[in-house]
Design an enzyme around this catalytic site. Sequence first.
Site, mmCIF file in Angstrom:
data_model
loop_
_atom_site.group_PDB
_atom_site.id
_atom_site.type_symbol
_atom_site.label_atom_id
_atom_site.label_comp_id
_atom_site.label_asym_id
_atom_site.label_seq_id
_atom_site.Cartn_x
_atom_site.Cartn_y
_atom_site.Cartn_z
ATOM 1 N N ASP A 180 -2.549 11.647 -2.670
ATOM 2 C CA ASP A 180 -2.582 13.112 -2.779
ATOM 3 C C ASP A 180 -2.867 13.489 -4.233
ATOM 4 O O ASP A 180 -2.206 12.981 -5.144
ATOM 5 C CB ASP A 180 -1.228 13.696 -2.355
ATOM 6 C CG ASP A 180 -0.971 13.495 -0.869
ATOM 7 O OD1 ASP A 180 -1.945 13.484 -0.098
ATOM 8 O OD2 ASP A 180 0.203 13.333 -0.480
ATOM 9 N N GLU A 231 0.868 -1.189 0.000
ATOM 10 C CA GLU A 231 0.000 0.000 0.000
ATOM 11 C C GLU A 231 0.900 1.232 0.000
ATOM 12 O O GLU A 231 1.678 1.442 0.934
ATOM 13 C CB GLU A 231 -0.920 0.029 1.233
ATOM 14 C CG GLU A 231 -1.893 1.202 1.153
ATOM 15 C CD GLU A 231 -2.592 1.538 2.470
ATOM 16 O OE1 GLU A 231 -2.232 0.975 3.519
ATOM 17 O OE2 GLU A 231 -3.478 2.410 2.435
ATOM 18 N N GLU A 265 5.053 4.758 3.456
ATOM 19 C CA GLU A 265 4.582 6.097 3.829
ATOM 20 C C GLU A 265 5.800 6.982 4.041
ATOM 21 O O GLU A 265 6.716 6.631 4.778
ATOM 22 C CB GLU A 265 3.735 6.008 5.111
ATOM 23 C CG GLU A 265 3.310 7.332 5.699
ATOM 24 C CD GLU A 265 2.618 8.277 4.715
ATOM 25 O OE1 GLU A 265 1.594 7.917 4.138
ATOM 26 O OE2 GLU A 265 3.142 9.400 4.524
ATOM 27 N N THR A 300 -10.573 3.119 4.490
ATOM 28 C CA THR A 300 -9.417 3.870 4.980
ATOM 29 C C THR A 300 -9.895 5.071 5.802
ATOM 30 O O THR A 300 -11.083 5.419 5.787
ATOM 31 C CB THR A 300 -8.527 4.379 3.821
ATOM 32 O OG1 THR A 300 -9.103 5.575 3.277
ATOM 33 C CG2 THR A 300 -8.342 3.342 2.727
ATOM 34 N N GLU A 301 -8.938 5.733 6.460
ATOM 35 C CA GLU A 301 -9.304 6.902 7.270
ATOM 36 C C GLU A 301 -9.941 7.995 6.383
ATOM 37 O O GLU A 301 -11.010 8.526 6.698
ATOM 38 C CB GLU A 301 -8.057 7.446 7.960
ATOM 39 C CG GLU A 301 -8.364 8.538 8.951
ATOM 40 C CD GLU A 301 -7.154 9.391 9.296
ATOM 41 O OE1 GLU A 301 -6.067 9.179 8.747
ATOM 42 O OE2 GLU A 301 -7.332 10.299 10.120
ATOM 43 N N TYR A 302 -9.301 8.304 5.259
ATOM 44 C CA TYR A 302 -9.846 9.331 4.359
ATOM 45 C C TYR A 302 -11.186 8.886 3.784
ATOM 46 O O TYR A 302 -12.113 9.678 3.660
ATOM 47 C CB TYR A 302 -8.855 9.621 3.224
ATOM 48 C CG TYR A 302 -7.859 10.702 3.567
ATOM 49 C CD1 TYR A 302 -6.912 10.496 4.566
ATOM 50 C CD2 TYR A 302 -7.862 11.922 2.906
ATOM 51 C CE1 TYR A 302 -6.002 11.484 4.894
ATOM 52 C CE2 TYR A 302 -6.947 12.912 3.229
ATOM 53 C CZ TYR A 302 -6.016 12.687 4.217
ATOM 54 O OH TYR A 302 -5.111 13.664 4.539
ATOM 55 N N GLU A 303 -11.258 7.615 3.431
ATOM 56 C CA GLU A 303 -12.485 7.090 2.836
ATOM 57 C C GLU A 303 -13.666 7.281 3.791
ATOM 58 O O GLU A 303 -14.747 7.710 3.376
ATOM 59 C CB GLU A 303 -12.277 5.596 2.546
ATOM 60 C CG GLU A 303 -13.350 4.960 1.704
ATOM 61 C CD GLU A 303 -12.916 3.574 1.216
ATOM 62 O OE1 GLU A 303 -11.868 3.049 1.661
ATOM 63 O OE2 GLU A 303 -13.633 3.021 0.386
HETATM 64 C C1 LIG Z 1 -4.296 11.799 1.435
HETATM 65 S S1 LIG Z 1 -3.317 10.755 2.415
HETATM 66 C C2 LIG Z 1 -4.258 9.221 2.420
HETATM 67 C C3 LIG Z 1 -3.878 8.327 3.560
HETATM 68 C C4 LIG Z 1 -4.564 6.949 3.559
HETATM 69 N N1 LIG Z 1 -4.193 6.164 2.394
HETATM 70 C C5 LIG Z 1 -6.063 7.049 3.656
HETATM 71 O O1 LIG Z 1 -6.737 6.718 2.672
HETATM 72 O O2 LIG Z 1 -6.563 7.419 4.721
HETATM 73 C C6 LIG Z 1 -1.974 10.398 1.326
HETATM 74 C C7 LIG Z 1 -0.740 9.856 2.011
HETATM 75 O O3 LIG Z 1 0.189 9.460 1.021
HETATM 76 C C8 LIG Z 1 1.490 9.822 1.456
HETATM 77 N N2 LIG Z 1 2.327 9.933 0.251
HETATM 78 C C9 LIG Z 1 2.166 10.822 -0.771
HETATM 79 N N3 LIG Z 1 3.111 10.641 -1.708
HETATM 80 C C10 LIG Z 1 3.900 9.621 -1.272
HETATM 81 C C11 LIG Z 1 5.061 8.988 -1.797
HETATM 82 N N4 LIG Z 1 5.611 9.391 -2.947
HETATM 83 N N5 LIG Z 1 5.613 7.979 -1.094
HETATM 84 C C12 LIG Z 1 5.072 7.590 0.091
HETATM 85 N N6 LIG Z 1 3.976 8.159 0.651
HETATM 86 C C13 LIG Z 1 3.399 9.163 -0.028
HETATM 87 C C14 LIG Z 1 1.295 11.138 2.195
HETATM 88 O O4 LIG Z 1 2.343 11.396 3.088
HETATM 89 C C15 LIG Z 1 -0.035 10.866 2.901
HETATM 90 O O5 LIG Z 1 0.157 10.311 4.178
#
Ligand SMILES: C[S@@+](CC[C@H](N)C(=O)[O-])C[C@H]1O[C@@H](n2cnc3c(N)ncnc32)[C@H](O)[C@@H]1O
Length: 214
Positions: A115, A41, A66, A188-191
Site C-alpha cells: 500500500d 511475503e 497479511e 502477483t494479482e496487482y502486478e
Molecule cells: C495493495 S495490496 C497487494 C496485494 C498483493 N501483494 C499483490 O501484489 O497482489 C497490499 C496488501 O498488503 C496488506 N498490508 C498492508 N499493510 C500491512 C501490514 N502492516 N501487515 C500485513 N499486511 C499488510 C493489505 O491488507 C493488502 O492486502
Amino acid sequence: MRKKHWAKDMIAQRTDCVISDPGELRGNWKQLAGDRQIRVEIGSGKGDYWISMAHRYPDCLWIAVEKDESCVGIALKKCLENTTENMKIINGDAAEIEQWFAEDEIDVIHLNFSDPWPKKRQTKRRLTYGTFLDSYRKILKPDGLVIMKTDNAKLFEYSLVSLGDNGWHLEEVSVDYRREPHDEDAITEYEASFMALGQPIYRAIWKPSGGKQV
Ligand SMILES: C[S@@+](CC[C@H](N)C(=O)[O-])C[C@H]1O[C@@H](n2cnc3c(N)ncnc32)[C@H](O)[C@@H]1O
C-alpha cells in the site's frame, strides 16, 4: 472488498498452514524449515504470489503475512486442494514482526505492491518506513535480502531513499522489470492488473549493508 464472514472460521480450521500464534515459533522456525531458506511475503493479499512461489520453490519455506482477515480467507480458499507443507500464513500486522521472528532467522523478505500510503501523515505505515526497516534488519540474516516490486513511482522513490538513508545496500534495480521475461518470479494479482494496463513494474533488491548494525 466486502468483508468475508466465512474467513474467520476458515482461518481457524486451516491448521495445516495457518500459524495462529507465530510468537510461539520465534527462534524455532527451523523446526518447520529444516535446512531450507525462509522467505516472508509481507502484505500477501489474496495469496497468488505465495501459492505460486511455494509450488515453484519447494526448497524454501514460504510464510505469507497479511493483516486483512478476508484476504487471508480468500488465499486459503484458493489453495484448498493444493496446499504444500512449505506454505504457512500469518493473519497479522507486520508491525509485530519482531515478536514472531528472532534475530537472523529470515533469508528473504518480499514486499509486493505494498500500500503506498501517499499522504504525509501516513508515512509511518509504509512498509519501507524506518521502523519497519529496523525490524527487517533484525530478523534478516546478515546476507539476507529485501525484494520489492511496485507499480507506484512515488513509493518506489520513497523506498530507494528510505533504505539508502537507513544504510541498506542497493543490489539490483529495474524500472521496467517485466520488459524482459522473468519466469523465475511469479506475477502477483496487482502486478497482473498493472501489466494489463501497460504500466511498468519497478523492482529493487537490498541487503542490510556491511552486515548488521543491531
Ligand atoms: C495493495 S495490496 C497487494 C496485494 C498483493 N501483494 C499483490 O501484489 O497482489 C497490499 C496488501 O498488503 C496488506 N498490508 C498492508 N499493510 C500491512 C501490514 N502492516 N501487515 C500485513 N499486511 C499488510 C493489505 O491488507 C493488502 O492486502
